[in-house]
Scaffold this motif. Structure first.
Motif, short mmCIF file in Angstrom:
data_model
loop_
_atom_site.label_atom_id
_atom_site.label_comp_id
_atom_site.label_asym_id
_atom_site.label_seq_id
_atom_site.Cartn_x
_atom_site.Cartn_y
_atom_site.Cartn_z
N ALA A 118 1.43 1.73 10.21
CA ALA A 118 2.07 1.78 8.89
C ALA A 118 1.45 2.89 8.05
O ALA A 118 2.17 3.65 7.38
N ILE A 119 0.14 3.01 8.07
CA ILE A 119 -0.54 4.06 7.30
C ILE A 119 -0.11 5.44 7.78
O ILE A 119 0.21 6.33 6.98
N GLU A 120 -0.06 5.63 9.10
CA GLU A 120 0.37 6.92 9.67
C GLU A 120 1.78 7.26 9.23
O GLU A 120 2.07 8.41 8.86
N LYS A 152 1.63 8.63 -2.42
CA LYS A 152 1.32 9.62 -3.47
C LYS A 152 -0.08 10.21 -3.33
O LYS A 152 -0.51 10.98 -4.19
N THR A 153 -0.78 9.86 -2.27
CA THR A 153 -2.16 10.33 -2.09
C THR A 153 -2.16 11.62 -1.28
O THR A 153 -1.71 11.64 -0.14
N ALA A 158 5.43 10.65 6.07
CA ALA A 158 6.53 10.82 5.12
C ALA A 158 6.06 11.48 3.84
O ALA A 158 6.81 12.23 3.19
N ASN A 159 4.82 11.24 3.49
CA ASN A 159 4.21 11.82 2.28
C ASN A 159 3.98 13.32 2.43
O ASN A 159 3.96 14.07 1.46
N GLY A 160 3.82 13.78 3.69
CA GLY A 160 3.53 15.19 3.93
C GLY A 160 2.05 15.51 3.88
O GLY A 160 1.66 16.68 3.92
N PRO A 191 0.80 -1.23 0.00
CA PRO A 191 0.00 0.00 0.00
C PRO A 191 0.83 1.28 0.00
O PRO A 191 0.32 2.35 -0.36
N LYS A 192 2.09 1.17 0.37
CA LYS A 192 2.95 2.34 0.35
C LYS A 192 3.04 2.95 -1.05
O LYS A 192 3.20 4.16 -1.21
#
Length: 358
Positions: free
Chosen positions: A298-300, A274-275, A305-307, A268-269
């Motif tokens: 993991a989602i958090e 990129k979402t 990291a995605n911002g 899912p990463k």
């Protein structure tokens, strides 16, 4: 994820009491105080027609909307399972509060064309994209306020779409996973077996057996026949004394289905990183199929990291994988629980979506 693939077939050692219960107090009953439209639209990429139900309020216009995305295994527009109709319950709740809802028969189910088990994740993404493009053109819908609600495997599909389509206003992940499919399924197997009292030696042996099968899938190419043959040889080696040729053949066929092999390989990463749209991720504390701690953490981490700061993750006490109030979370409770979907979870989703669409 629908239990017959991600638990029964993979564990291959337990059976559940899935006896249907008659009493389903949450199931909506006529008369309905909103408009109900049976709809049909095309997935032009795969040249199939898909069918579903769109509900929206009788009064007003320009409504925000959500598209419901089901978990694994072919399901109808209500996500009908064990006499529970969770998508019907969700649609009724949201529509009565002013949010339009589109729920769709999975391909090959109900009035939708296609073959579910011959389809990979890309096909399911294409189906939901087609639903999104259809609902954008509906006269009752605000085209810039459309979100996705995905349960389980649907919680994997929703970020794939949102990561590529900036028109998606928001997504809600209901028991969506944050770790690669093979790791999730091994974790699921371990937790359920331990909860059911399987000896530790048996759990360890089962983990080793299934790791071997998943490694074959992880290293496979797109040749389904070759994968099926490789899995059959492997299962003959480890289960030959315990399972019949017919059982081994059936297990190999089911584990080489495109959507399942895609899920096992998918991290899912790839999409969550990129979402950029707002994300609400909910998991039940009693969810043994997509365990809350490991997946929400993991989602958090990925979203941090995605911002993407417009995100919220929550673990909801006592809720199982189907978002029912439960005692153990074991799948053998699903059918005997009268509640279809937690009112608390419905309220949390609605209040969050309301803030995103005001």
């Amino acid at each position: 994820m629908k239990i017959h693939f991600l638990y029964f077939l993979i564990s291959a050692i337990f059976s559940f009491n899935l006896s249907a219960q008659i009493n389903r107090p949450q199931e909506p009953k006529e008369p309905f105080n909103y408009i109900i439209e049976d709809v049909e639209f095309k997935n032009n990429m795969d040249s199939i027609s898909l069918a579903g139900t769109l509900t929206y309020p009788k009064e007003g216009s320009n409504f925000p909307a959500v598209i419901l995305i089901s978990g694994s295994g072919p399901q109808d527009r209500n996500s009908d399972m064990m006499n529970h109709k969770p998508f019907m319950v969700i649609a009724d709740y949201f529509t009565n509060k002013g949010i339009a809802v589109l729920r769709v028969d999975d391909r090959g189910t109900g009035a939708s064309e296609g073959n579910y088990n011959a389809t990979g994740l890309d096909g399911f993404v294409s189906d939901t994209n087609s639903a999104f493009e259809f609902i954008k053109t509906h006269s009752a819908i605000n085209p810039v306020k459309i979100g996705l609600i995905g349960h389980s495997l649907g919680g994997v599909i929703a970020p794939i779409i949102a990561s590529k389509n900036q028109d998606v206003s928001f997504i809600v992940l209901l028991a969506g996973s944050g770790i690669r499919g093979d790791k999730l399924m091994l974790l699921q197997k371990e937790i359920i077996e331990r909860k059911m009292g399987v000896p530790e030696a048996g759990i360890t042996q089962g983990q080793n057996y299934m790791k071997g099968a998943y490694n074959i899938i992880l290293n496979s190419n797109n040749d389904d026949n070759q994968l099926q043959s490789d899995l059959k040889d492997y299962f003959n080696e480890i289960f030959g004394a315990m399972l019949t040729d017919s059982q081994i053949k059936s297990l190999s066929e089911q584990m080489s289905m495109p959507w399942l092999t895609d899920f096992i390989k998918f991290d899912p990463k790839e999409s969550l990183s990129k979402t950029k749209c707002p994300i609400l991720a909910l998991n039940g504390a009693n969810d043994l199929q997509v365990p809350s701690k490991e997946n929400l953490e993991a989602i958090e981490a990925i979203l941090l990291a995605n911002g993407n700061t417009n995100t919220k993750t929550m673990t909801l006490d006592d809720l199982n994988h189907l978002f029912q109030e439960s005692k153990t979370g074991l799948p053998n409770e699903y059918a005997i629980i009268e509640q279809t979907f937690s009112p608390m979870a419905l309220d949390i989703m609605f209040e969050w979506i309301k803030r995103q669409t005001e």
